[in-house]
Design a protein around this motif. Sequence first.
Motif, PDB file in Angstrom:
ATOM      1  N   LYS A 283       0.842  -1.189   0.000  1.00 26.08           N
ATOM      2  CA  LYS A 283       0.000   0.000   0.000  1.00 26.08           C
ATOM      3  C   LYS A 283       0.878   1.239   0.000  1.00 26.08           C
ATOM      4  N   LEU A 284       0.426   2.229  -0.750  1.00 27.60           N
ATOM      5  CA  LEU A 284       1.100   3.520  -0.782  1.00 27.60           C
ATOM      6  C   LEU A 284       0.619   4.355   0.387  1.00 27.60           C
TER       7      LEU A 284
ATOM      8  N   ALA B 124       0.880   8.489   1.985  1.00 26.53           N
ATOM      9  CA  ALA B 124       1.346   9.871   1.875  1.00 26.53           C
ATOM     10  C   ALA B 124       1.460  10.403   3.302  1.00 26.53           C
TER      11      ALA B 124
ATOM     12  N   ALA C 287      -0.213   9.196   5.706  1.00 24.76           N
ATOM     13  CA  ALA C 287      -0.426   7.964   6.488  1.00 24.76           C
ATOM     14  C   ALA C 287      -1.353   8.160   7.689  1.00 24.76           C
ATOM     15  N   THR C 288      -2.130   9.223   7.694  1.00 21.87           N
ATOM     16  CA  THR C 288      -3.024   9.443   8.838  1.00 21.87           C
ATOM     17  C   THR C 288      -4.228   8.507   8.804  1.00 21.87           C
ATOM     18  N   SER C 289      -4.475   7.847   7.674  1.00 26.99           N
ATOM     19  CA  SER C 289      -5.598   6.911   7.623  1.00 26.99           C
ATOM     20  C   SER C 289      -5.167   5.497   8.016  1.00 26.99           C
TER      21      SER C 289
ATOM     22  N   THR D 128      -2.029  15.061   3.494  1.00 29.60           N
ATOM     23  CA  THR D 128      -1.660  15.640   2.195  1.00 29.60           C
ATOM     24  C   THR D 128      -2.917  15.904   1.357  1.00 29.60           C
TER      25      THR D 128
ATOM     26  N   ASP E 128     -12.821  17.016   3.613  1.00 34.99           N
ATOM     27  CA  ASP E 128     -13.240  18.387   3.297  1.00 34.99           C
ATOM     28  C   ASP E 128     -12.761  18.876   1.924  1.00 34.99           C
TER      29      ASP E 128
END
Lengths: 149, 288
Positions: free
Chosen positions: B32-33, B35, B37-39, B110, B123
């Motif tokens: 998995k990529l 960015a 990574a907050t998810s 990001t 958002d």
Amino acid sequence: MIVRFTLNQSSVQLDVHPGDRLIDVLRANGLWGVKEGCGDGNCGACVVLLDGKPVNSCLVLAPRVDGCSVVTIEGIGSPQAPHPIQSAFAEHGAVQCGFSTPGSILSTYALLSENPHPSDDDIKRALDGNLCRCTGYVKKIEAIRSLID
Amino acid sequence: MAQLIPGLKEYARPQSIDEALGFLSRGDVEMKLYAGATSLAFSRPAVERVIDLTRLPLSHIEKTKEFLEIGALTSIRDLERHPLVQSFCGGILRQACDRLASTPLRNLITAGGNLLGGFPWSDLPVALLTLDAELRIASTDGHSERSMAPKGAVRRNDMIQPSEILTGIRLPADRAGYRGAFIKFSRTTVDFGIVTAAVSFGIDSGNRISDPRIACGCVTSEAMRIPQIEDLLSGQVASDELFESAGRAAAGVITPRADTRAPEDYRREMLGVTLTRALAAAWKGGRA
Ligand SMILES: Cc1cc2nc3c(=O)[nH]c(=O)nc-3n(C[C@H](O)[C@H](O)[C@H](O)COP(=O)(O)OP(=O)(O)OC[C@H]3O[C@@H](n4cnc5c(N)ncnc54)[C@H](O)[C@@H]3O)c2cc1C
Ligand code: FES
């Protein structure tokens, strides 16, 4: 795997599992000022400075910080030589149970490095990610204001 | 020490897009990529390789004659403060970033990750829906562009495939001078939205609305444009009454979801109110 980074102004080299969280690696290395409140990015007790910016260390995988700078509360000041922000928080009673204090002080540190004369709105926004279960929000603002007046 | 992803064997830190595509195309293990990574803590994918995109040179914000381009790895915090977004379409992007999570999270999240994450509370995609955003995609076949929301709703499968990397988000410059606004209605400044609304439109010499784009988020499981309201507004003279009738009409065409933050009826009511406010804010902001 080996991760090399600058931790509180010293170069370190740590052997980590690729899935380790930064918060756990820091605490395992004696930096207990990094607190875990929620573990999912909501509370800000785990905030550290990553290349100067406050981030939630519970959401950062340790290998990400390779080549970066990480600063924890221990890198800001010590009980013997506290940073002026730490002294101001103590003097204004902006420390109650103390659990959210390291994160709040690091967010303040980043704010003042960028903007030495923040407005109250700037302060509130900079601290919007640091929840305080003792609800000591006003005293934090007073402490920070004392540093800029 | 407990690991966030216990089965993870490899953490790749490619320095270039080609190197990142190289990892992706190997197809040897689940990967998995990431960015910001907050998810990750939320989704905890069972993968053996994480490809960390944060070292790719994709944090740019640039203006050309035709586009404003936002690098996929631009943090929300850098985006909201960038001089080029302050006045773009009434400052709609700055407004969308303004209450997107908290300051430490905005440093991690990001633009690309917020768009592709696929959460109902995201958002930025709501504002991007009103800006005719195009995506710049890199794959082993080369670079390409595609519309962000060909079906008028934000759907991950329309935006990206597992073998691709989002490199940038392009906003056509023709909407730069349009009126625009984004409003988030939430319980606290850092909470997920209950309703978000974004609008952009042109104004002709008779104060008539042209080329409107109307979108909402948090209301159903995906952010979407509301074409019925775009039709209702198109060619009409801007006024508070018009904006109120548009809000009322929107509440009639969408079936909201219910969750712990708000029941269906409350969301429906607040969709109308929030949309009316966004239209008025765009209209007045543009006049100032
Ligand atoms: C406590 C909390 C509160 C939040 N509140 C809000 C809020 O109010 N509003 C809001 O909008 N968001 C909010 N968020 C953020 C949101 O939930 C997601 O976590 C965030 O948008 C993901 O962005 P990221 O950059 O961290 O992406 P990542 O977590 O790194 O990635 C998200 C997804 O996109 C893919 N991806 C990312 N970048 C690329 C790329 N360049 N190419 C291909 N695929 C890619 C990843 O594979 C992954 O599937 C909140 C997050 C937290 C933790
Ligand atoms: S422990 Fe990281 S945000 Fe709460």
